[in-house]
Structure formats: structure tokens, C-alpha cells
Design a protein around this motif. Structure first.
Motif, PDB file in Angstrom:
ATOM      1  N   LEU A 145       0.873  -1.164   0.000  1.00 23.83           N
ATOM      2  CA  LEU A 145       0.000   0.000   0.000  1.00 23.83           C
ATOM      3  C   LEU A 145       0.914   1.219   0.000  1.00 23.83           C
ATOM      4  N   VAL A 146       0.699   2.123  -0.950  1.00 26.41           N
ATOM      5  CA  VAL A 146       1.595   3.276  -1.106  1.00 26.41           C
ATOM      6  C   VAL A 146       0.768   4.545  -1.246  1.00 26.41           C
ATOM      7  N   ALA A 147       1.425   5.683  -1.005  1.00 24.82           N
ATOM      8  CA  ALA A 147       0.765   6.965  -1.216  1.00 24.82           C
ATOM      9  C   ALA A 147       0.433   7.121  -2.699  1.00 24.82           C
ATOM     10  N   ARG A 148      -0.629   7.842  -2.991  1.00 29.05           N
ATOM     11  CA  ARG A 148      -0.982   8.090  -4.393  1.00 29.05           C
ATOM     12  C   ARG A 148       0.227   8.661  -5.135  1.00 29.05           C
ATOM     13  N   ASN A 149       0.466   8.146  -6.310  1.00 30.53           N
ATOM     14  CA  ASN A 149       1.583   8.599  -7.130  1.00 30.53           C
ATOM     15  C   ASN A 149       1.048   8.942  -8.511  1.00 30.53           C
ATOM     16  N   THR A 150       0.855  10.225  -8.759  1.00 29.50           N
ATOM     17  CA  THR A 150       0.296  10.665 -10.033  1.00 29.50           C
ATOM     18  C   THR A 150       1.365  11.172 -10.998  1.00 29.50           C
ATOM     19  N   ASP A 151       2.601  11.268 -10.525  1.00 25.10           N
ATOM     20  CA  ASP A 151       3.715  11.710 -11.370  1.00 25.10           C
ATOM     21  C   ASP A 151       4.754  10.597 -11.404  1.00 25.10           C
ATOM     22  N   PRO A 152       4.870   9.864 -12.520  1.00 29.82           N
ATOM     23  CA  PRO A 152       5.822   8.746 -12.585  1.00 29.82           C
ATOM     24  C   PRO A 152       7.267   9.157 -12.353  1.00 29.82           C
ATOM     25  N   ASN A 153       7.565  10.445 -12.485  1.00 28.36           N
ATOM     26  CA  ASN A 153       8.934  10.895 -12.255  1.00 28.36           C
ATOM     27  C   ASN A 153       9.277  10.986 -10.772  1.00 28.36           C
ATOM     28  N   GLN A 154       8.281  10.901  -9.912  1.00 23.63           N
ATOM     29  CA  GLN A 154       8.513  10.984  -8.478  1.00 23.63           C
ATOM     30  C   GLN A 154       8.585   9.577  -7.883  1.00 23.63           C
ATOM     31  N   PRO A 155       9.462   9.372  -6.898  1.00 23.41           N
ATOM     32  CA  PRO A 155       9.564   8.039  -6.280  1.00 23.41           C
ATOM     33  C   PRO A 155       8.300   7.685  -5.506  1.00 23.41           C
ATOM     34  N   ILE A 202      -3.972 -12.602   6.901  1.00 23.97           N
ATOM     35  CA  ILE A 202      -3.361 -11.345   6.464  1.00 23.97           C
ATOM     36  C   ILE A 202      -2.311 -10.954   7.487  1.00 23.97           C
ATOM     37  N   LEU A 203      -1.128 -10.571   7.015  1.00 29.99           N
ATOM     38  CA  LEU A 203      -0.077 -10.175   7.942  1.00 29.99           C
ATOM     39  C   LEU A 203       0.759  -9.043   7.354  1.00 29.99           C
ATOM     40  N   GLN A 204       1.461  -8.351   8.254  1.00 29.62           N
ATOM     41  CA  GLN A 204       2.397  -7.304   7.855  1.00 29.62           C
ATOM     42  C   GLN A 204       3.702  -7.952   7.430  1.00 29.62           C
ATOM     43  N   GLU A 205       4.204  -7.564   6.245  1.00 28.69           N
ATOM     44  CA  GLU A 205       5.504  -8.033   5.788  1.00 28.69           C
ATOM     45  C   GLU A 205       6.587  -7.031   6.192  1.00 28.69           C
ATOM     46  N   GLY A 206       7.817  -7.250   5.697  1.00 31.45           N
ATOM     47  CA  GLY A 206       8.953  -6.472   6.163  1.00 31.45           C
ATOM     48  C   GLY A 206       9.065  -5.075   5.605  1.00 31.45           C
ATOM     49  N   GLY A 207       8.387  -4.778   4.477  1.00 32.53           N
ATOM     50  CA  GLY A 207       8.491  -3.461   3.877  1.00 32.53           C
ATOM     51  C   GLY A 207       7.497  -2.467   4.465  1.00 32.53           C
ATOM     52  N   ALA A 208       7.736  -1.192   4.235  1.00 31.90           N
ATOM     53  CA  ALA A 208       6.839  -0.141   4.716  1.00 31.90           C
ATOM     54  C   ALA A 208       5.530  -0.184   3.929  1.00 31.90           C
ATOM     55  N   GLY A 209       4.445  -0.536   4.619  1.00 36.76           N
ATOM     56  CA  GLY A 209       3.159  -0.663   3.946  1.00 36.76           C
ATOM     57  C   GLY A 209       3.013  -1.954   3.173  1.00 36.76           C
ATOM     58  N   ILE A 252       9.591   0.279  -4.139  1.00 36.18           N
ATOM     59  CA  ILE A 252      10.229   1.308  -3.324  1.00 36.18           C
ATOM     60  C   ILE A 252      11.708   0.981  -3.158  1.00 36.18           C
ATOM     61  N   GLU A 253      12.541   1.915  -3.538  1.00 33.69           N
ATOM     62  CA  GLU A 253      13.985   1.743  -3.402  1.00 33.69           C
ATOM     63  C   GLU A 253      14.361   1.531  -1.936  1.00 33.69           C
ATOM     64  N   GLY A 254      15.191   0.534  -1.676  1.00 36.08           N
ATOM     65  CA  GLY A 254      15.642   0.274  -0.321  1.00 36.08           C
ATOM     66  C   GLY A 254      14.715  -0.591   0.502  1.00 36.08           C
ATOM     67  N   GLU A 255      13.597  -0.997  -0.075  1.00 33.91           N
ATOM     68  CA  GLU A 255      12.648  -1.869   0.626  1.00 33.91           C
ATOM     69  C   GLU A 255      12.661  -3.257  -0.020  1.00 33.91           C
ATOM     70  N   PRO A 256      12.172  -4.283   0.699  1.00 34.58           N
ATOM     71  CA  PRO A 256      12.084  -5.618   0.090  1.00 34.58           C
ATOM     72  C   PRO A 256      11.108  -5.613  -1.082  1.00 34.58           C
ATOM     73  N   GLY A 257      11.183  -6.634  -1.893  1.00 39.35           N
ATOM     74  CA  GLY A 257      10.251  -6.783  -3.002  1.00 39.35           C
ATOM     75  C   GLY A 257       9.052  -7.628  -2.610  1.00 39.35           C
ATOM     76  N   SER A 258       8.118  -7.743  -3.534  1.00 36.44           N
ATOM     77  CA  SER A 258       6.892  -8.507  -3.298  1.00 36.44           C
ATOM     78  C   SER A 258       6.899  -9.792  -4.122  1.00 36.44           C
ATOM     79  N   ALA A 259       6.719 -10.900  -3.430  1.00 35.59           N
ATOM     80  CA  ALA A 259       6.741 -12.219  -4.071  1.00 35.59           C
ATOM     81  C   ALA A 259       5.338 -12.801  -4.146  1.00 35.59           C
ATOM     82  N   MET A 260       5.183 -13.803  -5.001  1.00 40.86           N
ATOM     83  CA  MET A 260       4.016 -14.663  -4.984  1.00 40.86           C
ATOM     84  C   MET A 260       4.519 -16.087  -4.749  1.00 40.86           C
ATOM     85  N   HIS A 261       4.746 -16.419  -3.489  1.00 42.50           N
ATOM     86  CA  HIS A 261       5.210 -17.765  -3.175  1.00 42.50           C
ATOM     87  C   HIS A 261       4.126 -18.768  -3.543  1.00 42.50           C
ATOM     88  N   ILE A 262       4.528 -19.867  -4.156  1.00 38.85           N
ATOM     89  CA  ILE A 262       3.573 -20.890  -4.616  1.00 38.85           C
ATOM     90  C   ILE A 262       3.923 -22.219  -3.958  1.00 38.85           C
TER      91      ILE A 262
END
Length: 451
Positions: A145-155, A202-209, A252-262
Motif C-alpha cells: 500500500l503506497v501513497a498516491r503517485n500521479t507523477d511517474p517521475n517521483q519516487p 493477512i499479515l504485515q511483511e517487512g516493507g513499509a506498507g 520502493i527503493e531500499g525496501e524488500p520486493g513482493s513475491a508470490m510464493h507458490i
């Protein structure tokens, strides 16, 4: 209309009971897993048994461009789409009363369209059935879950929580972290209930949001349908609360990525027993062959499990991402993990797939690796008993290399279907070529005045 609604799953029937159904969305998943199709008044839907879409929707890239048709002429013949009523489900976020129905795609001779992702997964499941097996999967979905991002040039940045602070990282399994965006989670639960989907947790993972949702094990096609629906459901829940939900592998730079473990197991159709365990509860040769097939064939499947340039940003050390083909029991540093379980639930977890993959294709490719191991009776390497993060890199570093491995793997292309493989590669080569023409902020910052 009553005859038509009698064919719906119970959750869909409950949703439209005593209500005037306004609209039906007739959809299929394209190569990216994006819903394509038509919305029509319910009164029209129940008077027809099919509709048409051009097969060129499977040649469209994520940017909206069109890949060259590997088979030659770009004539865009129509496919015949027929509703699979078992998939009918609510769209509870809409302003009116709407159902979504996934459709089966056939050509004008009645044959399954081989390049349709749902048909690719059905093809792999059928290969198992012909050998007397039924594959069972249980996916885990990670997303941000991330803040709205309407400008692709912004992180991309984390969302604002109920405390007025941005969601914090390094809060894995924290209940208070989940509570920060509890209203989004509440809507996810409500939407899932209206759609008849059962969430295992549902659980919180290691990244922010970063959030993880686990689904119960079941039929691969049905579970892929659920993930296809869940992605839209989750996005809609987030939009209600002024944030975005993203399934990018590395948003998000510096945060873990999102997987789909199967998680995978295989059941004998005749006995109903898990072929990974014998009558005494011990591991079988089939169990080891499944792992061996994954070790041998996963490199060729990475192009489907990590389908975008961003996907490979997840495959970096020290970010809790498996970047190896080692296997181990209860070892989360391995790319192929065997979780703790009883003999009847013995299973193999593929931790390499990213959440950005098309769920039909990700599950199909993962099952294809195990199937090839069973057929070839491939033996795995010795179990990894230590930290597999220290293992030698064995995966492609970028989408171009992954596509080369996919192109060179006749076994993988045979299982998935050569016509599909050619179209998939054409679409992804087009996307990769387009990406290479983009000049990044890093290049402007470090090269503009220094080289």
C-alpha cells in the motif's frame, strides 16, 4: 433470468438476491494478467451465450503497444468467448449491482486459444491429469500500500497511516503496523466475503506498507482466478482510502520486493493421496523428482515468474529474496523450500515468483518445472542446510537474459505450448526494447556532466 442465476456460485447468488442486477463484466486475462473484455447490461448478457474479441489482445504489451505476430499476418481474427459461470463473482465496489464473469477463449473451430494465459494453465493441469495426477497449489500474495503517485517521475513512498505518520519498514508480523491502514484491510475482507473468497490470513511483511495475504490450497485454475480477481479487489479497496495498492516486484527503493510464493503438492487421482508421501509418511522419489525438476528448469521459467525489468530489482542479496536454486526443509533462504507439515500436506514452495507475474502463467510455469522433474525423474542436488543467500547466483540478471533461457528451453516450450511461447517472447522482447530506450534519472545524475 432465474434460470441464468441458478448457474451462479452461491456467493454471487447471494449478492444479486432480491436486487436488480445492472451490469455484467465479461472478462479474460491478457498476457500481463490485465482484465480485458466488455461490460454489458445484465438484460443483454442473459440473452446471449457468447461474444467476440480479437485475439490480438494477447499481443498487447504493458505499455499498450503491439508486438509483431510470430505467426505472420496481423489479421486479428475474433475469438469466441463463453462464460464460465463457476467464476461469476460480485464487483462490490461499483456504484450499481455488477457481476464479473471470466470467459473461456476458443477459436472459431471450437479449439482452446493456445495463447490465452488461462488456457496455458489448463494445458499444464491436463498434462498432470493424463499421468493420473492432480496438482494442488496454495499461493501467497505480497503487495504494497503506497501513497498516491500521479507523477511517474517521483519516487513511490509509503502511505500515511491513521497516526498521521508514514507506514514504517521493518515491522514484519506487527499487528499495530497492520492497524495503521486497518480501514483498507477491512474493505479487503468485506469485498472478499461478498465475492465468496476465503482468506487464510493477512499479515504485515517487512516493507513499509507491505502486506501478505495467504489463500487456502486448491485447484490451480481456481486459485489463479482468485488471484486475478484479488488484484482488482485490493486496488479498489486502497483507492477508497486515498492510497494505491501495487503489485510491482520492487516498488520502493531500499525496501524488500513482493513475491508470490507458490506451494505445490500432487495428488494421485486414483487413491486421493499425496504422491510426495508414502504409506509410512516418508518422502517419496516423486517428491525429490519434483524438486529436481524445479532446480533444472526454473531458470528457463524465470521469464514468466519475473516478467518485467523491475522484477529483477527484487533478485538482489540482503533483501529477503531467494536468488538461488537451492532447496531445504524449513529454510527460508532457499529458493525452493519444504515447509513443516504432516505427511498428507507435504509440499514444495517456490519462492522465486514475483507478485507482478500473471497468476495463470506463474503457476503454469512453476507446475511445468515440477512436471518435467516427475517425467524426467530428475534428482535434486543435496539439501542446503545453511544460509543459501551465500550460494552462487544461478538466475538470469535481467529480462533479456531470462528470455534467452526461455527461448532455448525446448522442454519448457513444449509443456506450455510453442505457439504461446512465441507470442509471450514477442510481447516481452517488445517491452524490453522499449525500456532500453528510456533514459533514467541515475544516468542523468551521474553521467550528464561526469563522462
Amino acid at each position: 433470468m432465474s434460470d441464468w442465476t441458478d448457474r451462479l456460485p452461491q456467493a454471487a447468488r447471494n449478492y444479486v438476491a432480491d436486487r436488480r442486477l445492472d451490469e455484467v463484466e465479461c472478462i479474460v486475462a491478457d498476457i500481463a494478467g490485465v482484465a480485458r473484455g466488455k461490460a454489458m447490461p445484465a438484460s443483454k448478457f442473459w440473452r446471449q451465450d457468447k461474444f467476440y474479441l480479437p485475439n490480438s489482445i494477447f499481443l498487447q504489451t504493458i505499455t499498450g503497444e503491439w508486438a509483431d505476430n510470430p505467426s505472420g499476418a496481423f489479421t486479428e481474427p475474433d475469438m469466441i468467448l463463453t462464460p464460465d459461470f463457476t467464476t461469476a463473482t460480485a464487483a462490490p465496489w461499483t456504484a450499481d449491482w455488477t457481476l464479473q464473469v471470466i470467459h473461456d477463449a476458443h477459436d472459431q473451430k471450437g479449439n482452446p486459444v493456445p495463447i490465452a494465459p488461462r488456457n496455458v494453465l489448463k494445458r499444464v493441469v491436463e498434462l498432470y491429469r493424463q499421468k493420473g495426477w492432480k496438482p494442488v497449489v496454495a499461493p501467497e500474495m505480497e503487495f504494497f500500500l503506497v501513497a498516491r503517485n500521479t507523477d511517474p517521475n517521483q519516487p513511490i513512498i509509503p502511505p500515511m497511516g491513521r497516526t498521521g505518520r508514514r507506514a514504517a519498514a521493518k515491522q514484519a508480523y506487527s499487528m499495530s503496523a497492520v492497524d495503521e491502514y486497518g480501514k483498507v484491510i477491512d474493505d479487503i475482507y468485506d469485498f472478499a466475503e461478498a465475492q465468496g473468497f476465503e482468506i487464510d490470513g493477512i499479515l504485515q511483511e517487512g516493507g513499509a506498507g507491505q502486506v501478505e495475504i495467504n489463500l487456502n490450497h486448491g485447484d490451480p485454475v481456481a486459485l489463479a482466478d482468485e488471484i486475478f480477481f484479488f488484484k482488482r479487489l485490493i486496488r479498489e479497496a486502497a483507492l477508497r482510502h486515498d492510497c494505491f495498492a501495487t503489485f510491482m516486484a520492487k516498488p520502493i527503493e531500499g525496501e524488500p520486493g513482493s513475491a508470490m510464493h507458490i506451494h505445490h503438492s500432487v495428488v494421485d487421482l486414483e487413491t486421493g493421496k499425496n504422491v510426495f508421501s508414502d504409506d509410512h509418511g516418508r518422502e517419496t522419489e516423486a517428491f525429490l523428482h519434483f524438486i529436481g525438476g524445479m532446480q533444472r528448469h526454473l531458470p528457463a521459467a524465470i521469464a514468466l515468474l519475473a516478467p518485467y525489468v523491475n522484477s529483477y530489482r527484487r533478485y538482489v542479496p540482503d533483501f529477503a529474496a531467494p536468488i538461488n536454486l537451492e532447496w531445504g526443509r524449513d529454510n527460508r533462504t532457499t529458493g525452493i523450500r519444504v515447509p513443516i507439515s504432516g505427511p498428507e500436506a507435504r509440499r514444495v514452495e517456490n519462492r522465486l515468483a514475483g507478485m507482478d507475474c500473471n497468476p495463470y502463467l506463474g503457476i503454469a510455469a512453476s507446475l511445468a518445472c515440477g512436471y518435467l522433474g516427475l517425467i524426467e525423474q530428475e534428482s535434486p542436488r543435496a539439501e542446503c542446510l545453511g544460509d543459501a543467500y551465500m550460494s552462487q547466483d544461478e538466475l538470469p540478471y535481467n529480462l533479456g537474459d531470462a528470455l534467452d533461457l526461455f527461448n532455448e528451453s525446448k522442454p519448457m516450450r513444449d509443456v506450455l505450448g510453442e505457439e504461446f511461447a512465441a507470442v509471450y517472447e514477442a510481447v516481452k522482447r517488445n517491452e524490453y526494447k522499449e525500456f532500453l530506450q528510456v533514459i533514467s534519472p541515475w544516468e542523468r545524475e551521474h553521467l550528464l556532466l561526469n563522462v
